[in-house]
Scaffold this motif. Structure first.
Motif, PDB file in Angstrom:
ATOM      1  N   ARG A   1       2.288  -6.216   7.765  1.00  0.00           N
ATOM      2  CA  ARG A   1       1.632  -6.286   8.857  1.00  0.00           C
ATOM      3  C   ARG A   1       0.333  -5.710   7.831  1.00  0.00           C
ATOM      4  N   PRO A   2      -0.728  -6.180   6.707  1.00  0.00           N
ATOM      5  CA  PRO A   2      -1.587  -5.572   5.626  1.00  0.00           C
ATOM      6  C   PRO A   2      -2.082  -4.359   6.082  1.00  0.00           C
ATOM      7  N   GLY A   3      -2.331  -3.236   5.349  1.00  0.00           N
ATOM      8  CA  GLY A   3      -3.360  -2.157   6.388  1.00  0.00           C
ATOM      9  C   GLY A   3      -2.619  -1.560   7.582  1.00  0.00           C
ATOM     10  N   SER A   4      -1.723  -1.957   8.166  1.00  0.00           N
ATOM     11  CA  SER A   4      -0.860  -1.293   9.344  1.00  0.00           C
ATOM     12  C   SER A   4      -0.399  -0.633   8.735  1.00  0.00           C
ATOM     13  N   ASP A   5      -0.100  -0.128  10.221  1.00  0.00           N
ATOM     14  CA  ASP A   5       1.977   0.390  10.215  1.00  0.00           C
ATOM     15  C   ASP A   5       3.181  -0.383  11.119  1.00  0.00           C
ATOM     16  N   GLU A   6       2.303  -1.504  11.002  1.00  0.00           N
ATOM     17  CA  GLU A   6       3.128  -2.740  11.564  1.00  0.00           C
ATOM     18  C   GLU A   6       3.787  -3.555  11.404  1.00  0.00           C
ATOM     19  N   VAL A   7       5.378  -3.820  11.338  1.00  0.00           N
ATOM     20  CA  VAL A   7       5.643  -4.923  10.634  1.00  0.00           C
ATOM     21  C   VAL A   7       5.975  -6.440  11.772  1.00  0.00           C
ATOM     22  N   ILE A   8       5.679  -7.511  10.832  1.00  0.00           N
ATOM     23  CA  ILE A   8       5.475  -8.923  12.027  1.00  0.00           C
ATOM     24  C   ILE A   8       6.862  -9.314  12.244  1.00  0.00           C
ATOM     25  N   PHE A   9       7.770  -9.705  13.406  1.00  0.00           N
ATOM     26  CA  PHE A   9       9.287  -9.526  12.720  1.00  0.00           C
ATOM     27  C   PHE A   9       9.151 -11.355  14.564  1.00  0.00           C
ATOM     28  N   THR A  10      10.011 -12.258  13.708  1.00  0.00           N
ATOM     29  CA  THR A  10       9.839 -13.380  14.476  1.00  0.00           C
ATOM     30  C   THR A  10      11.049 -13.722  15.280  1.00  0.00           C
ATOM     31  N   VAL A  11      11.770 -14.146  15.517  1.00  0.00           N
ATOM     32  CA  VAL A  11      12.756 -14.063  16.439  1.00  0.00           C
ATOM     33  C   VAL A  11      13.424 -15.544  17.183  1.00  0.00           C
TER      34      VAL A  11
ATOM     35  N   PRO B   1      11.775   4.634   4.864  1.00  0.00           N
ATOM     36  CA  PRO B   1      10.617   4.765   4.007  1.00  0.00           C
ATOM     37  C   PRO B   1      10.147   5.111   2.333  1.00  0.00           C
ATOM     38  N   ALA B   2       9.173   5.075   1.895  1.00  0.00           N
ATOM     39  CA  ALA B   2       8.578   4.513   0.377  1.00  0.00           C
ATOM     40  C   ALA B   2       9.932   5.647  -0.848  1.00  0.00           C
TER      41      ALA B   2
ATOM     42  N   ALA C   1       0.528  -1.249  -0.299  1.00  0.00           N
ATOM     43  CA  ALA C   1      -0.002   0.147   0.055  1.00  0.00           C
ATOM     44  C   ALA C   1       0.555   1.279   0.100  1.00  0.00           C
ATOM     45  N   SER C   2       2.113   1.702   0.538  1.00  0.00           N
ATOM     46  CA  SER C   2       2.936   2.715   0.617  1.00  0.00           C
ATOM     47  C   SER C   2       4.092   2.243  -0.105  1.00  0.00           C
ATOM     48  N   GLY C   3       4.709   1.622  -0.034  1.00  0.00           N
ATOM     49  CA  GLY C   3       5.748   1.313  -0.731  1.00  0.00           C
ATOM     50  C   GLY C   3       6.996   1.077   0.518  1.00  0.00           C
ATOM     51  N   ARG C   4       6.576   1.533   1.614  1.00  0.00           N
ATOM     52  CA  ARG C   4       7.820   1.170   2.352  1.00  0.00           C
ATOM     53  C   ARG C   4       8.156  -0.442   3.032  1.00  0.00           C
ATOM     54  N   LEU C   5       9.349  -0.325   2.962  1.00  0.00           N
ATOM     55  CA  LEU C   5      10.388  -1.220   3.179  1.00  0.00           C
ATOM     56  C   LEU C   5      10.493  -1.636   4.871  1.00  0.00           C
TER      57      LEU C   5
END
Length: 692
Positions: A320-330, A294-295, A269-273
């Motif tokens: 996470r689609p449609g959000s400002d959150e990144v899901i990460f795994t440890v 940021p994009a 959606a935003s192009g952010r990485l």
């Protein structure tokens, strides 16, 4: 002193065999059989539909009778309201040149009606699509060449795909070389048959070397031709070079903006990485940093500084689609790579824990986890633990509540549950933390059981150990405890790597022997790739191992001779990774590492089960050991580094089980077809006895 120790070990092995040989084993049912382990279901990485309501995934099962794999695509509601719906045939699994399956990632149409996927069916690789409701599955591409890659347009109306040379041209090129003779050059894969000897694109193909020992198809260098098919009309047209779809963004594309990018995921959606950066691969303990770019090309990198993501072993990252959150795994080594999932809000900086596991959330395998499918509200994860094989679970992103969506391995999980499993954590004499997974043996008395060890990586459900060659649960059920040890680090110095492995194995033996859980005189070990190298080091520099099993050759002058034909890339790799030059110089590193220079120091019998692509690399030590009755060598045709053919997998499992039962328990399987192997193994045992 060495001679006395050697005699002591041999005497123990021989005496054990003599004492137990009178108690011939009777055939009895397995709680967990090698066949069950070969034929268990494997999952692809799940992919969630655009609206987040459904998940697509592929199930793969081996068929030993037909010596092939059955693969099926499924779609299931994310809320688990109904079972998975079979939607299409996945075809022959496609693999890389090492035998590891290539990720079969489907692409959803924007309206969620179809999944598109590449599949080898009817002796050709095409793009297929299956309706999400299971009503239809159809081939989309119709050409005379195999499809190499594909892309679906944003509106879902056009499929763009690339092809190589025609199947007829590929066959003609291979046959022409067969008829004229193969000219050997630096790209020739020496040490294997040269005509259609390895699996490429799901078929036996004539191969060439790509990077070092990576194999590619003979016609791999033929440029791609891109085409487009209108999905409404079926009209196909050739694409001009300027119309070729843009390649997916890679770490190399960001090198000028961000150093050491390791993994990335783009927010559509935003192009952010979302980024994971990591220091050089040669570092024993690389520093991993979670960040957001940021994009646009001028944005400032935002780094996660919360405690949960600072200095942690972060292994995966997704938006996470449609959000400002990144899901990460440890996946921390200190906990045996057991995974935890977190949410990082890139605007507020807040990190929220989602769920924890004693195993893997991203599937399983020797080379690391896959990824979960992600929707705005939940994850679809292939979960697996040491005592429970893979199944599909839904993980709620707000509450962390987990629910099983599909468990095709439920019967195997129930059988495995009867075998005690323990996650181990210990330190060696140097204070180094070590981790592993232990299946405890079924015991018939008070004496400590034998122990089998394998060393490298132990992720998820370790059915065949690190390298998938030893049926760990079956061996435990048959009276041999099995331990898979995680390598804690990978130093660029070869001797250091192997010394760490030796310390890990010997300290584990010491701990379990002190606890009465292992008989230190009855220790077996097996290894593939780096695990095989570490095992050979231990055989040369220690007397801890009573019987060994190699799944791949290790470094030797023959390996150098065949590899040196490649030229500078191989020679440079050998110097940087193993500190080895020309073996004719017989330098100190060669004398430390290679079995060829240490045949007199290896006193354990070795079962060698090599692939046809690699067996010649170890003949300079295998043949002398066979001639002196200390090794038994089997070669599996058309197999690469990791064996994958179902009949071969079963044969490897069963022979390894028989081997260690013979040497560590003194037990023989009375099946008539196995009689010849025991004749030879008894002669090996006699030779060891005579060598006292």
């Amino acid at each position: 002193m060495r001679f006395v120790l050697c005699r002591t070990m041999v005497r123990r092995v021989v005496c054990l065999a003599v004492l137990l040989s009178a108690f011939a084993a009777s055939t009895h049912a397995f709680a967990v059989s090698p066949r069950q382990l070969v034929e268990m279901a494997d999952f692809s990485s799940p992919v969630v539909s655009p609206d987040g309501s459904r998940v697509a995934f592929r199930i793969q099962r081996a068929s030993i009778e037909r010596d092939t794999y059955d693969t099926v695509w499924y779609v299931q509601p994310m809320d688990g309201s109904s079972p998975p719906q079979r939607v299409g045939d996945g075809g022959v699994p496609l693999r890389d040149s090492a035998g590891i399956e290539l990720p079969p990632t489907p692409v959803w149409s924007p309206d969620g009606r179809w999944i598109y996927y590449r599949a080898r069916l009817n002796d050709r690789i095409d793009i297929w699509r299956a309706s999400a409701n299971g009503d239809a599955a159809e081939r989309v591409t119709q050409g005379d060449a195999d499809v190499r890659d594909f892309s679906l347009s944003v509106d879902g109306k056009v499929l763009q795909y690339s092809v190589g040379p025609t199947r007829e041209d590929v066959a003609a090129a291979e046959q022409a070389e067969y008829d004229r003779g193969v000219r050997v050059d630096r790209s020739t894969p020496l040490g294997q048959n040269l005509f259609r000897s390895g699996a490429t694109g799901g078929r036996l193909a004539t191969q060439r070397l790509g990077l070092i020992f990576n194999r590619v198809d003979l016609t791999d260098a033929v440029p791609d031709r891109w085409k487009a098919v209108d999905l409404a009309t079926g009209a196909v047209r050739d694409l001009a070079p300027s119309e070729k779809p843009a390649a997916a963004l890679t770490a190399a594309d960001l090198a000028k903006q961000v150093n050491h990018v390791w993994k990335l995921d783009r927010d559509r959606a935003s192009g952010r990485l979302a980024l994971l950066t990591r220091t050089a691969e040669t570092t024993d303990h690389p520093q991993i940093v979670l960040a957001m770019l940021p994009a646009g090309s001028t944005g400032r990198v935002v780094t996660c500084v919360a405690k949960a993501c600072s200095g942690k072993a972060i292994s995966g990252v997704q938006w996470r689609p449609g959000s400002d959150e990144v899901i990460f795994t440890v996946s921390p080594y200190s906990d045996g790579f057991a995974q935890s999932i977190y949410r990082w809000n890139v605007d507020t900086g807040v990190v929220t824990p989602v769920a924890t596991s004693t195993g893997m959330f991203g599937g399983e395998g020797s080379w690391g986890p896959g990824v979960c499918g992600v929707s705005p509200t939940a994850l679809a994860c292939v979960t697996a633990e040491a005592n429970r094989p893979a199944r599909l679970e839904r993980v709620d992103l707000q509450t962390g509540v987990r629910a099983v969506l599909f468990d095709p391995n439920q019967a195997l999980a129930q059988a495995i549950s009867g075998i005690p499993m323990q996650r181990l954590r210990w330190t060696d004499a140097k204070g180094q933390t070590l981790t592993g997974q232990l299946y405890s043996a079924r015991r018939t008395g008070t004496a400590p059981p034998p122990l089998f060890v394998t060393y490298y990586r132990c992720l998820g459900f370790m059915r065949g150990g690190s390298g998938d060659e030893w049926p760990l649960a079956t061996m435990a059920e048959q009276g041999i405890s099995t331990l898979c040890i995680n390598a804690p680090s990978f130093s660029s110095d070869a001797a250091t790597r192997y010394e760490v492995g030796q310390s890990a194995v010997e300290s584990a033996i010491n701990r379990l022997a002190a606890e009465g859980k292992a008989d230190r005189s009855k220790i077996g070990m097996g290894g593939l790739s780096f695990g095989s190298e570490a095992m050979m080091w231990i055989l040369i520099h220690s007397h801890a191992i009573a019987a060994a099993s190699m799944a791949s050759p290790t470094t030797s002058p023959m390996y150098y001779l065949l590899g040196s034909n490649i030229g500078d890339p191989f020679v440079s790799l050998l110097r940087s990774n193993w500190q080895l030059g020309n073996p004719d110089e017989a330098s100190a590193p060669w004398r430390q590492i290679s079995p060829t220079f240490n045949l007199g120091r290896i006193d354990a019998p070795i079962l060698m089960q090599f692939s046809e692509q690699e067996y010649m690399h170890g003949l300079d030590y295998a043949i002398p050991m066979m001639r002196s009755n200390r090794a038994d060598l089997y070669v599996f045709p058309h197999e690469p580094h990791n064996k994958f053919q179902p009949k071969h997998k079963l044969a490897v499992y069963e022979r390894n089980l028989d081997w260690f039962r013979f040497w560590l328990l003194g037990v023989e399987d009375p099946a008539p077809e196995k009689a010849p192997q025991y004749v030879y193994w008894r002669s090996m045992r006699s030779s060891l006895h005579d060598a006292r």
